[in-house]
Design a protein around this motif. Structure first.
Motif, PDB file in Angstrom:
ATOM      1  N   ILE A   1       0.845  -1.205   0.000  1.00 50.16           N
ATOM      2  CA  ILE A   1       0.000   0.000   0.000  1.00 50.16           C
ATOM      3  C   ILE A   1       0.882   1.257   0.000  1.00 50.16           C
ATOM      4  N   GLY A   2       1.900   1.248   0.854  1.00 49.49           N
ATOM      5  CA  GLY A   2       2.804   2.405   0.935  1.00 49.49           C
ATOM      6  C   GLY A   2       3.480   2.672  -0.397  1.00 49.49           C
ATOM      7  N   ALA A   3       3.944   1.606  -1.045  1.00 46.58           N
ATOM      8  CA  ALA A   3       4.632   1.767  -2.334  1.00 46.58           C
ATOM      9  C   ALA A   3       3.658   2.305  -3.384  1.00 46.58           C
ATOM     10  N   ALA A   4       2.439   1.789  -3.378  1.00 49.89           N
ATOM     11  CA  ALA A   4       1.451   2.233  -4.381  1.00 49.89           C
ATOM     12  C   ALA A   4       1.073   3.691  -4.151  1.00 49.89           C
ATOM     13  N   ILE A   5       0.931   4.090  -2.889  1.00 47.24           N
ATOM     14  CA  ILE A   5       0.573   5.489  -2.603  1.00 47.24           C
ATOM     15  C   ILE A   5       1.691   6.414  -3.083  1.00 47.24           C
ATOM     16  N   SER A   6       2.935   6.002  -2.863  1.00 45.81           N
ATOM     17  CA  SER A   6       4.045   6.912  -3.190  1.00 45.81           C
ATOM     18  C   SER A   6       4.159   7.155  -4.701  1.00 45.81           C
ATOM     19  N   ARG A   7       3.637   6.255  -5.536  1.00 47.52           N
ATOM     20  CA  ARG A   7       3.723   6.501  -6.984  1.00 47.52           C
ATOM     21  C   ARG A   7       2.353   6.844  -7.594  1.00 47.52           C
ATOM     22  N   ALA A   8       1.363   7.125  -6.709  1.00 48.19           N
ATOM     23  CA  ALA A   8       0.014   7.417  -7.225  1.00 48.19           C
ATOM     24  C   ALA A   8      -0.108   8.867  -7.693  1.00 48.19           C
ATOM     25  N   ASP A   9      -1.115   9.113  -8.537  1.00 45.34           N
ATOM     26  CA  ASP A   9      -1.485  10.488  -8.891  1.00 45.34           C
ATOM     27  C   ASP A   9      -2.587  10.986  -7.963  1.00 45.34           C
ATOM     28  N   LEU A  10      -3.400  10.035  -7.468  1.00 43.43           N
ATOM     29  CA  LEU A  10      -4.546  10.426  -6.634  1.00 43.43           C
ATOM     30  C   LEU A  10      -4.817   9.337  -5.607  1.00 43.43           C
ATOM     31  N   PHE A  11      -5.042   9.775  -4.351  1.00 45.40           N
ATOM     32  CA  PHE A  11      -5.463   8.869  -3.278  1.00 45.40           C
ATOM     33  C   PHE A  11      -6.891   9.251  -2.906  1.00 45.40           C
ATOM     34  N   VAL A  12      -7.780   8.260  -2.856  1.00 41.05           N
ATOM     35  CA  VAL A  12      -9.189   8.525  -2.541  1.00 41.05           C
ATOM     36  C   VAL A  12      -9.612   7.659  -1.364  1.00 41.05           C
ATOM     37  N   ALA A  13     -10.221   8.275  -0.343  1.00 39.42           N
ATOM     38  CA  ALA A  13     -10.759   7.519   0.791  1.00 39.42           C
ATOM     39  C   ALA A  13     -12.281   7.625   0.747  1.00 39.42           C
ATOM     40  N   ILE A  14     -12.950   6.473   0.793  1.00 42.82           N
ATOM     41  CA  ILE A  14     -14.407   6.457   0.651  1.00 42.82           C
ATOM     42  C   ILE A  14     -15.039   5.795   1.883  1.00 42.82           C
ATOM     43  N   GLY A  15     -15.909   6.536   2.589  1.00 41.77           N
ATOM     44  CA  GLY A  15     -16.707   5.950   3.671  1.00 41.77           C
ATOM     45  C   GLY A  15     -15.908   5.397   4.829  1.00 41.77           C
ATOM     46  N   THR A  16     -14.895   6.147   5.259  1.00 41.26           N
ATOM     47  CA  THR A  16     -14.142   5.704   6.428  1.00 41.26           C
ATOM     48  C   THR A  16     -14.010   6.852   7.424  1.00 41.26           C
ATOM     49  N   SER A  17     -14.130   6.503   8.711  1.00 36.29           N
ATOM     50  CA  SER A  17     -14.208   7.534   9.753  1.00 36.29           C
ATOM     51  C   SER A  17     -12.862   8.180  10.053  1.00 36.29           C
ATOM     52  N   GLY A  18     -11.766   7.589   9.556  1.00 37.33           N
ATOM     53  CA  GLY A  18     -10.451   8.178   9.812  1.00 37.33           C
ATOM     54  C   GLY A  18     -10.029   8.077  11.269  1.00 37.33           C
ATOM     55  N   LEU A  19     -10.557   7.069  11.958  1.00 38.55           N
ATOM     56  CA  LEU A  19     -10.239   6.925  13.385  1.00 38.55           C
ATOM     57  C   LEU A  19      -9.269   5.782  13.650  1.00 38.55           C
ATOM     58  N   VAL A  20      -9.156   4.844  12.705  1.00 40.01           N
ATOM     59  CA  VAL A  20      -8.362   3.640  12.966  1.00 40.01           C
ATOM     60  C   VAL A  20      -7.080   3.672  12.130  1.00 40.01           C
ATOM     61  N   TYR A  21      -5.965   3.676  12.833  1.00 34.65           N
ATOM     62  CA  TYR A  21      -4.643   3.687  12.174  1.00 34.65           C
ATOM     63  C   TYR A  21      -4.173   2.260  11.960  1.00 34.65           C
ATOM     64  N   PRO A  22      -3.321   1.993  10.968  1.00 34.59           N
ATOM     65  CA  PRO A  22      -2.650   2.960  10.100  1.00 34.59           C
ATOM     66  C   PRO A  22      -3.479   3.499   8.932  1.00 34.59           C
ATOM     67  N   ALA A  23      -4.643   2.897   8.633  1.00 30.87           N
ATOM     68  CA  ALA A  23      -5.390   3.360   7.450  1.00 30.87           C
ATOM     69  C   ALA A  23      -5.679   4.859   7.518  1.00 30.87           C
ATOM     70  N   ALA A  24      -5.978   5.355   8.730  1.00 33.44           N
ATOM     71  CA  ALA A  24      -6.309   6.769   8.885  1.00 33.44           C
ATOM     72  C   ALA A  24      -5.127   7.671   8.504  1.00 33.44           C
ATOM     73  N   GLY A  25      -3.920   7.100   8.506  1.00 31.64           N
ATOM     74  CA  GLY A  25      -2.733   7.888   8.175  1.00 31.64           C
ATOM     75  C   GLY A  25      -2.367   7.874   6.698  1.00 31.64           C
ATOM     76  N   PHE A  26      -3.060   7.085   5.885  1.00 34.40           N
ATOM     77  CA  PHE A  26      -2.679   6.989   4.460  1.00 34.40           C
ATOM     78  C   PHE A  26      -2.765   8.352   3.763  1.00 34.40           C
ATOM     79  N   VAL A  27      -3.759   9.157   4.164  1.00 32.09           N
ATOM     80  CA  VAL A  27      -3.888  10.474   3.527  1.00 32.09           C
ATOM     81  C   VAL A  27      -2.644  11.321   3.796  1.00 32.09           C
TER      82      VAL A  27
END
Ligand code: OAD
Length: 229
Positions: A160-186
Motif C-alpha cells: 500500500i505504501g509503495a502504491a501510494i508513493s507513486r500514485a497520482d490520486l489517493f481517494v478515501a471512501i466511507g471511512t471515519s479516519g479513526l483507525v490507524y494505520p489506514a487513517a494515516g494513508f492520507v
C-alpha cells in the motif's frame, strides 16, 4: 491515472452492512475495541465468535448486495485507462461480488478462517466455534476469523505504501479516519505530493487533511466521480 482507493464501512452501509461505529458506538453494549482484540478472544472466545458469526450470517443471508459504489469501482478497475490499487478495510466481499478483480483486504476477510495451530487460511461460510475443525490440519478448537484485530498488524502495508508513493490520486471512501494505520494513508499521500480526495456522508476525523472532500452517500457520489474521470 494511477489511483489508490481506500474504502471503509461507509461504502457498504447502503448495501445493509452495519458500520462499526453506530450512533451509540456500541455493539450489544460492547465497544468494538472490546470484541476485536486478541485479549478479548482469549478471555471470552464465545463472545468474539458470536460477534463475527452474526456478521457472517448476515452477509450470506441473501439480503446484502453490492451497491452502485462497489459497481462503479469495479468498472474503474477493469478500465484500461487507469491503474488502480483497491484497498479495503472492510471484511465483507462486496467489492468481489461487484466484479473488482483484485482487492487488498487490509483488515482480513469474514469469509475466511485462520488456524492458530497450522496457520492455514481457508474459505469459511459457516459459524466458527470451539468445536470447529481446521480443514487443513484436522485440529479442533483452533479456528479464528481471518480478521485483523486491534493490536495486530494489518495486511499489505508495504504494498500500500509503495502504491501510494507513486500514485497520482489517493481517494478515501466511507471511512471515519479513526483507525490507524489506514487513517494515516492520507498523510502518507500528502507527504509524497499525491493529490487526495475524500468521499463521505459526513465530516470525518481526517476531512481537514484532504485536498478535496465530497459529501453524500457513496452510492451516489462514487458513480458520479468515476463518470467524471
Ligand atoms: P466506521 O464505522 O468507523 O466509519 C464509517 C464511515 O462511513 C463514517 O465516517 C460515516 O460517516 C461514513 N458513512 C456512513 N454511511 C455512508 C454512506 N452511505 N456513504 C458514504 N459514507 C458513509 O468504519 P471504518 O472507518 O471502516 O477495523 O472503520 C475502520 C475500522 O474500524 C474497521 O475496518 C474495523 C473497525 O474497528 C478492524 O476490525 C481492525
Amino acid at each position: 491515472m494511477n489511483l489508490v482507493i481506500l474504502t471503509g464501512a461507509g461504502i457498504s452501509a447502503e448495501s445493509g452492512v452495519p458500520t462499526f461505529r453506530g450512533p451509540d458506538g456500541l455493539w450489544e453494549g460492547h465497544r468494538v475495541e472490546d470484541v476485536a482484540t486478541p485479549e478479548a478472544f482469549e478471555r471470552d472466545p464465545l463472545l468474539v465468535h458470536t460477534f463475527y458469526n452474526l456478521r457472517r450470517a448476515k452477509l450470506l443471508d441473501g439480503t446484502i448486495h453490492p451497491n452502485p459504489a462497489h459497481l462503479a469501482l469495479a468498472k474503474l478497475a477493469r478500465s484500461k485507462e487507469h491503474q488502480l490499487l483497491l484497498v479495503t478495510q472492510n471484511i465483507d466481499d462486496l467489492h468481489e461480488r461487484a466484479g473488482s478483480p483484485e482487492v487488498l483486504h487490509m483488515h482480513g476477510e469474514l469469509l475466511k478462517s485462520r488456524c492458530t495451530d497450522c496457520g492455514a487460511v481457508t474459505p469459511c461460510r459457516e459459524d466458527i466455534g470451539r468445536s470447529s475443525v481446521c480443514p487443513a490440519c484436522g485440529h479442533i478448537d483452533c479456528l479464528r476469523p481471518h480478521v485483523v484485530w486491534f493490536g495486530e498488524m494489518p495486511i499489505g502495508l508495504d504494498e500500500i505504501g509503495a502504491a501510494i508513493s507513486r500514485a497520482d490520486l489517493f481517494v478515501a471512501i466511507g471511512t471515519s479516519g479513526l483507525v490507524y494505520p489506514a487513517a494515516g494513508f492520507v498523510s502518507w499521500a500528502r507527504q509524497a505530493g499525491v493529490r487526495t480526495l475524500e468521499i463521505n456522508l459526513e465530516e470525518s476525523a481526517g476531512s481537514g487533511t484532504f485536498h478535496e472532500t465530497r459529501r453524500g452517500p457513496a452510492g451516489e457520489i462514487v458513480p458520479q466521480w468515476v463518470a467524471e474521470l
